[in-house]
Design a protein around this motif. Sequence first.
Motif, PDB file in Angstrom:
ATOM      1  N   GLN A  13      -6.621  -5.948  -9.245  1.00 44.64           N
ATOM      2  CA  GLN A  13      -5.881  -6.397  -8.070  1.00 44.64           C
ATOM      3  C   GLN A  13      -4.409  -6.033  -8.181  1.00 44.64           C
ATOM      4  O   GLN A  13      -3.723  -5.917  -7.174  1.00 44.64           O
ATOM      5  CB  GLN A  13      -6.031  -7.910  -7.890  1.00 44.64           C
ATOM      6  CG  GLN A  13      -7.447  -8.357  -7.607  1.00 44.64           C
ATOM      7  CD  GLN A  13      -7.960  -7.874  -6.266  1.00 44.64           C
ATOM      8  OE1 GLN A  13      -7.200  -7.675  -5.334  1.00 44.64           O
ATOM      9  NE2 GLN A  13      -9.257  -7.663  -6.182  1.00 44.64           N
ATOM     10  N   ALA A  14      -3.912  -5.843  -9.400  1.00 45.34           N
ATOM     11  CA  ALA A  14      -2.496  -5.542  -9.612  1.00 45.34           C
ATOM     12  C   ALA A  14      -2.180  -4.057  -9.438  1.00 45.34           C
ATOM     13  O   ALA A  14      -1.018  -3.690  -9.372  1.00 45.34           O
ATOM     14  CB  ALA A  14      -2.078  -5.999 -11.006  1.00 45.34           C
ATOM     15  N   LEU A  15      -3.209  -3.206  -9.349  1.00 45.09           N
ATOM     16  CA  LEU A  15      -2.979  -1.781  -9.177  1.00 45.09           C
ATOM     17  C   LEU A  15      -2.514  -1.491  -7.752  1.00 45.09           C
ATOM     18  O   LEU A  15      -2.957  -2.136  -6.805  1.00 45.09           O
ATOM     19  CB  LEU A  15      -4.261  -0.994  -9.454  1.00 45.09           C
ATOM     20  CG  LEU A  15      -4.770  -1.027 -10.885  1.00 45.09           C
ATOM     21  CD1 LEU A  15      -6.121  -0.323 -10.968  1.00 45.09           C
ATOM     22  CD2 LEU A  15      -3.783  -0.373 -11.824  1.00 45.09           C
ATOM     23  N   PRO A  16      -1.641  -0.504  -7.567  1.00 49.11           N
ATOM     24  CA  PRO A  16      -1.193  -0.170  -6.218  1.00 49.11           C
ATOM     25  C   PRO A  16      -2.329   0.432  -5.396  1.00 49.11           C
ATOM     26  O   PRO A  16      -3.259   1.022  -5.941  1.00 49.11           O
ATOM     27  CB  PRO A  16      -0.081   0.844  -6.439  1.00 49.11           C
ATOM     28  CG  PRO A  16      -0.222   1.321  -7.819  1.00 49.11           C
ATOM     29  CD  PRO A  16      -0.976   0.297  -8.584  1.00 49.11           C
ATOM     30  N   SER A  17      -2.249   0.276  -4.085  1.00 48.77           N
ATOM     31  CA  SER A  17      -3.234   0.883  -3.196  1.00 48.77           C
ATOM     32  C   SER A  17      -2.547   1.317  -1.914  1.00 48.77           C
ATOM     33  O   SER A  17      -1.433   0.889  -1.615  1.00 48.77           O
ATOM     34  CB  SER A  17      -4.372  -0.088  -2.893  1.00 48.77           C
ATOM     35  OG  SER A  17      -3.896  -1.164  -2.128  1.00 48.77           O
ATOM     36  N   LYS A  18      -3.221   2.197  -1.175  1.00 42.88           N
ATOM     37  CA  LYS A  18      -2.719   2.647   0.120  1.00 42.88           C
ATOM     38  C   LYS A  18      -3.908   3.132   0.931  1.00 42.88           C
ATOM     39  O   LYS A  18      -4.955   3.467   0.377  1.00 42.88           O
ATOM     40  CB  LYS A  18      -1.664   3.726  -0.030  1.00 42.88           C
ATOM     41  CG  LYS A  18      -2.091   4.977  -0.749  1.00 42.88           C
ATOM     42  CD  LYS A  18      -0.906   5.911  -0.892  1.00 42.88           C
ATOM     43  CE  LYS A  18      -1.212   7.089  -1.774  1.00 42.88           C
ATOM     44  NZ  LYS A  18      -0.059   7.954  -1.934  1.00 42.88           N
TER      45      LYS A  18
END
Length: 55
Positions: A13-18
């Motif tokens: 959940q802490a990983l960046p996303s786009k």
Amino acid sequence: MRKPTLAFKGNKQALPSKPCAVCQRPMTWRKRWARDWADVKYCSEACRKAKPDHG
């Protein structure tokens, strides 16, 4: 002694996303994209091929 595994064991959940530029599905950061994360636009080869033409 245990050998370390290559699987990610942390908080995903802490990983960046786009969002994908074509299908708008969220893309989560991958180690493979680490150098190019700013340039990653498509979630898959299918979306890259279906990209809208601007011209």
